[in-house]
Write a protein that holds these residues in place. Structure first.
Motif, PDB file in Angstrom:
ATOM      1  N   PRO A 115       0.875  -1.401   0.233  1.00 18.24           N
ATOM      2  CA  PRO A 115       0.025   0.169   0.232  1.00 18.24           C
ATOM      3  C   PRO A 115       0.984   0.935  -0.240  1.00 18.24           C
ATOM      4  O   PRO A 115       1.771   1.129   0.698  1.00 18.24           O
ATOM      5  CB  PRO A 115      -0.878  -0.314   1.337  1.00 18.24           C
ATOM      6  N   VAL A 116       0.048   2.404  -0.324  1.00 15.64           N
ATOM      7  CA  VAL A 116       1.145   3.378  -0.247  1.00 15.64           C
ATOM      8  C   VAL A 116       1.271   3.971   1.406  1.00 15.64           C
ATOM      9  O   VAL A 116      -0.208   4.616   1.567  1.00 15.64           O
ATOM     10  CB  VAL A 116       0.463   4.537  -1.343  1.00 15.64           C
ATOM     11  N   HIS A 117       2.082   4.818   1.453  1.00  7.66           N
ATOM     12  CA  HIS A 117       2.032   5.247   2.910  1.00  7.66           C
ATOM     13  C   HIS A 117       2.689   6.669   2.856  1.00  7.66           C
ATOM     14  O   HIS A 117       3.527   6.823   2.062  1.00  7.66           O
ATOM     15  CB  HIS A 117       3.380   3.856   3.488  1.00  7.66           C
ATOM     16  N   ALA A 118       2.680   6.825   3.536  1.00  8.62           N
ATOM     17  CA  ALA A 118       3.048   8.531   3.722  1.00  8.62           C
ATOM     18  C   ALA A 118       5.029   8.187   4.524  1.00  8.62           C
ATOM     19  O   ALA A 118       4.685   7.292   5.201  1.00  8.62           O
ATOM     20  CB  ALA A 118       2.337   9.083   4.694  1.00  8.62           C
ATOM     21  N   GLN A 119       5.368   9.479   4.671  1.00  6.54           N
ATOM     22  CA  GLN A 119       6.676   9.359   5.268  1.00  6.54           C
ATOM     23  C   GLN A 119       6.931   9.505   6.086  1.00  6.54           C
ATOM     24  O   GLN A 119       6.084  10.324   7.223  1.00  6.54           O
ATOM     25  CB  GLN A 119       7.929   9.991   4.651  1.00  6.54           C
ATOM     26  N   ASN A 120       6.934   8.825   7.444  1.00  5.86           N
ATOM     27  CA  ASN A 120       7.351   8.474   8.363  1.00  5.86           C
ATOM     28  C   ASN A 120       8.194   8.966   9.655  1.00  5.86           C
ATOM     29  O   ASN A 120       9.678   8.500   8.970  1.00  5.86           O
ATOM     30  CB  ASN A 120       6.748   6.924   9.422  1.00  5.86           C
ATOM     31  N   THR A 121       7.979   9.568  10.673  1.00  3.87           N
ATOM     32  CA  THR A 121       9.417   9.991  10.960  1.00  3.87           C
ATOM     33  C   THR A 121       9.849   9.002  12.177  1.00  3.87           C
ATOM     34  O   THR A 121       9.091   7.871  12.285  1.00  3.87           O
ATOM     35  CB  THR A 121       8.995  11.392  12.072  1.00  3.87           C
ATOM     36  N   LYS A 122      11.270   9.232  12.368  1.00  9.32           N
ATOM     37  CA  LYS A 122      12.011   8.351  12.971  1.00  9.32           C
ATOM     38  C   LYS A 122      10.829   7.632  14.707  1.00  9.32           C
ATOM     39  O   LYS A 122      11.198   6.181  14.389  1.00  9.32           O
ATOM     40  CB  LYS A 122      13.564   8.993  13.326  1.00  9.32           C
ATOM     41  N   ALA A 123      10.644   8.757  15.943  1.00 11.86           N
ATOM     42  CA  ALA A 123       9.904   8.087  16.103  1.00 11.86           C
ATOM     43  C   ALA A 123       8.504   7.468  15.993  1.00 11.86           C
ATOM     44  O   ALA A 123       8.251   6.366  16.762  1.00 11.86           O
ATOM     45  CB  ALA A 123       9.173   9.248  17.502  1.00 11.86           C
ATOM     46  N   GLN A 124       7.845   7.664  15.468  1.00  9.87           N
ATOM     47  CA  GLN A 124       6.579   6.842  14.210  1.00  9.87           C
ATOM     48  C   GLN A 124       7.180   5.784  14.144  1.00  9.87           C
ATOM     49  O   GLN A 124       6.734   4.567  14.475  1.00  9.87           O
ATOM     50  CB  GLN A 124       5.852   7.902  13.527  1.00  9.87           C
ATOM     51  N   ILE A 125       8.182   5.756  13.055  1.00 11.17           N
ATOM     52  CA  ILE A 125       8.837   3.869  13.750  1.00 11.17           C
ATOM     53  C   ILE A 125       9.582   3.487  13.915  1.00 11.17           C
ATOM     54  O   ILE A 125       8.736   2.097  14.798  1.00 11.17           O
ATOM     55  CB  ILE A 125       9.842   4.024  12.017  1.00 11.17           C
ATOM     56  N   ASN A 126       9.783   4.407  15.432  1.00 12.36           N
ATOM     57  CA  ASN A 126      10.057   2.921  17.109  1.00 12.36           C
ATOM     58  C   ASN A 126       9.076   2.949  17.287  1.00 12.36           C
ATOM     59  O   ASN A 126       8.968   1.692  18.089  1.00 12.36           O
ATOM     60  CB  ASN A 126      10.973   4.114  18.311  1.00 12.36           C
ATOM     61  N   THR A 127       7.883   3.455  17.146  1.00 11.25           N
ATOM     62  CA  THR A 127       7.145   3.104  18.067  1.00 11.25           C
ATOM     63  C   THR A 127       6.110   1.843  17.019  1.00 11.25           C
ATOM     64  O   THR A 127       5.638   0.714  17.675  1.00 11.25           O
ATOM     65  CB  THR A 127       6.084   4.209  18.113  1.00 11.25           C
ATOM     66  N   GLN A 128       6.008   1.874  15.793  1.00 11.50           N
ATOM     67  CA  GLN A 128       5.642   1.136  14.943  1.00 11.50           C
ATOM     68  C   GLN A 128       6.080  -0.894  15.645  1.00 11.50           C
ATOM     69  O   GLN A 128       5.948  -1.294  15.422  1.00 11.50           O
ATOM     70  CB  GLN A 128       5.595   1.078  13.737  1.00 11.50           C
TER      71      GLN A 128
END
Length: 604
Positions: A10-23
């Motif tokens: 799927p098409v995703h928006a760019q995530n920040t470093k903090a968002q990726i760490n949460t995932q």
């Protein structure tokens, strides 16, 4: 179909470093909390991939760069620079968004500091006496008019001072209105060389400093050669050649009869005097010789030179010292303040001349020297017409030219021009070459005395102490021997015979001569001088039809301009202007009354 769609990311928006760490924390839990599934792994991996790549759309070929705000990659908006070569005289100046570098030639505005001499042809031949030439070399200047282009501006010619539509560039480097001729200036002021001072008393001549009268000269020796007398002295004081003097104290009566001119002065040694009417002096003992002039040295009258008035407290005199003179002057007018109030020397237009000033532009000017004997020596010119007073600039010190301009009102009640002396009591002033003319500008020093200006006297200056006078004409011919043996007489100096009222530089005089002879049938006549080759031009002629009656004759008599052969030439002195002669054809004729009366003059 559903399985196929599940394989498409799927098409995703760019995530920040903090968002990726949460995932990561959420999707990869410990085994005791949840399950790690392929779907969770794909989501985290996809977010990492999408977050490190610029967000579409991007321009093909552009450079990626990190955002200063999010820290994520993005399209920089320009492509990598392409290699570019500029010419040797250009430099890189711009970078376009497509990566293209711009070249241009530098301008002086791009530079700071100063160019060094060594950067200009290596400084070869550069020195304080050389200049940078258009051919790129240092060379000494040798400009010619052919090297110049364009027109010189008015401001480059004496700064443009006095330049106007009515002035022209003169040979002395000044802008001035033309003088002379039908299109020149007309001086509206009278007697501006101070040649006529007819209504002021005889005074002891003022000293060079203008602070008081001159000391008399004590004569210690005397010798005579005919009508010429040499007087010796150890101190000639401030006496000059050409001074008009009187002789007093124990002198021969012939020398005390009338004023005489000083000639052949040798400072602190001797000087010469020509006897009045060329009378022979028998002998003389010690005497005092005093230079005289005309003026007011007591500050007691409003009378000034002919045509002028003054403040009553002002001290005034005709001055002949070179140190007080302005070039172009025959004489200067010396003045000294007698009070602390403003004092004025004034010309007021006569009632008969006043109408010519109304409604016209009038400009007046002149040279003034102030000697700061006491105060600041300030002065200014003024024009007054009864409705207004207009002033020039205020000045002081060395000779200064000033002008004042006014439009005279159509309802004016007078026209007056003043020199107003503002300084302290005792301050000295000298006025030279005043002028008023129609117009708005004169130009520095643009003075003229009207050629042929004729003035009529208020008083009739004449020789004093000659009535009654008995005297005999010479029994030999005229002393200089320029005529035949049929004429007998002498020359008379106009300044001496009028005691300084009329100076010798006037052109001619209106004169009446009165004559009484004890013998009938006698004649006397006047001439300007002895002409070239013994020729005479006659003035007044007198004939006695009977004994002991008064005969009179009027004439406009020209005076010697200094070019005729006169007595001063015969005695080795400098020829002087201002002589006339009186003659008779009878040897040894006696008269009992001889009177000169002068009532007008044409100025030179």
């Amino acid at each position: 179909m559903a399985g196929f769609l599940a394989l498409v990311a799927p098409v995703h928006a760019q995530n920040t470093k903090a968002q990726i760490n949460t995932q990561i924390t959420t999707n990869f839990p410990d085994n005791t909390v949840g399950q790690i599934t392929p779907q969770g792994l794909r989501a985290v991996t996809s977010n990492i991939v999408n977050s490190i790549m610029p967000t579409a759309p991007v321009t093909s070929g552009n450079l990626p760069c990190f955002s200063g705000t999010t820290g994520l990659l993005q399209d920089c908006g320009f492509k990598p620079a392409q290699p570019l070569a500029c010419s040797s005289s250009n430099w890189f100046r711009t970078l376009s968004t497509d990566g293209t570098l711009g070249c241009s030639q530098p301008a002086f505005s791009d530079l700071s500091g100063n160019i060094s001499v060594s950067q200009m042809n290596g400084g070869t031949n550069a020195s304080p006496s050389t200049f940078w030439r258009g051919d790129g070399t240092w060379a000494a200047p040798s400009p010619a008019f052919s090297d110049l282009s364009g027109n010189i501006s008015v401001s480059q010619m004496n700064g443009g001072t006095n330049a106007s539509p009515s002035t022209f560039w003169r040979g002395d480097g000044t802008w001035a209105a033309p003088s002379g001729g039908s299109g020149g200036l007309l001086n509206l002021l009278p007697n501006t060389q101070w040649q006529i001072i007819d209504a002021m008393p005889v005074i002891t001549k003022m000293n060079l400093q203008g602070t008081g009268t001159q000391a008399g000269v004590s004569v210690t020796s005397y010798s005579a050669a005919g009508v010429y007398n040499t007087l010796g002295t150890a101190n000639t004081q401030q006496m000059q050649n050409g001074d008009l003097v009187t002789v007093t104290a124990n002198a021969d009566p012939v020398l005390t009869r009338a004023p005489m001119h000083v000639t052949n002065l040798v400072a602190n040694t001797s000087f010469g005097l020509l006897s009045p009417f060329q009378g022979a002096v028998g002998a003389t003992s010690t005497a005092t010789v005093t230079p005289i002039s005309r003026g007011d040295i007591t500050g007691s009258t409003t009378v000034g030179p002919l045509g002028w008035t003054k403040s009553s407290s002002m001290i005034l005199w005709r001055d002949s010292f070179a140190a007080n003179a302005k070039a172009g002057s025959q004489y200067t007018l010396g003045m000294r303040k007698g009070s602390s109030s403003t004092e004025s020397l004034t010309y007021t237009a006569p009632a008969g001349d006043f109408s010519q000033f109304k409604g016209r532009n009038i400009v007046c000017g002149g040279w003034v020297l102030s000697k700061l004997n006491v105060g600041n020596g300030q002065w200014k010119f003024a024009i007054r017409d009864g409705t207004q007073t207009v002033f020039s600039s205020t000045n002081s010190g060395a000779y200064t030219w000033a002008e004042v301009t006014a439009t005279i009102s159509a309802s004016a009640t007078t026209f007056a021009f003043d020199l107003q002396e503002i300084g302290s009591s005792g301050d000295g002033y000298y006025l030279s070459q005043p002028i008023c003319a129609y117009g708005t500008s004169l130009g520095t020093g643009n003075y003229i005395q009207n050629p042929g200006e004729h003035v009529n006297f208020k008083n009739h200056p004449g020789l004093i102490a000659l009535v009654p006078l008995t005297q005999t004409f010479p029994s030999s011919t005229f002393a200089v021997g320029a005529l035949t043996s049929t004429l007998y007489g002498w020359e008379v100096n106009i300044e001496a015979v009028t005691q300084g009222a009329i100076v010798g530089t006037v052109k001619n005089v209106n004169m009446q001569v009165e004559f009484v002879s004890p013998t009938a049938g006698k004649q006397a006549f006047t001439t300007p001088c002895i002409g070239i080759g013994g020729l005479l031009t006659f003035g007044s002629e007198l004939n006695t039809p009977a004994a002991n009656i008064t005969v009179a004759s009027n004439s406009l008599l020209a005076l010697d301009d200094g070019s005729c052969y006169d007595v001063t030439t015969a005695i080795g002195g400098t020829p002087e202007p201002g002589y006339f002669a009186i003659w008779t054809a009878a040897s040894g004729m006696t008269y009992t009354n001889l009177t000169y009366d002068f009532y007008g003059a044409t100025l030179r």
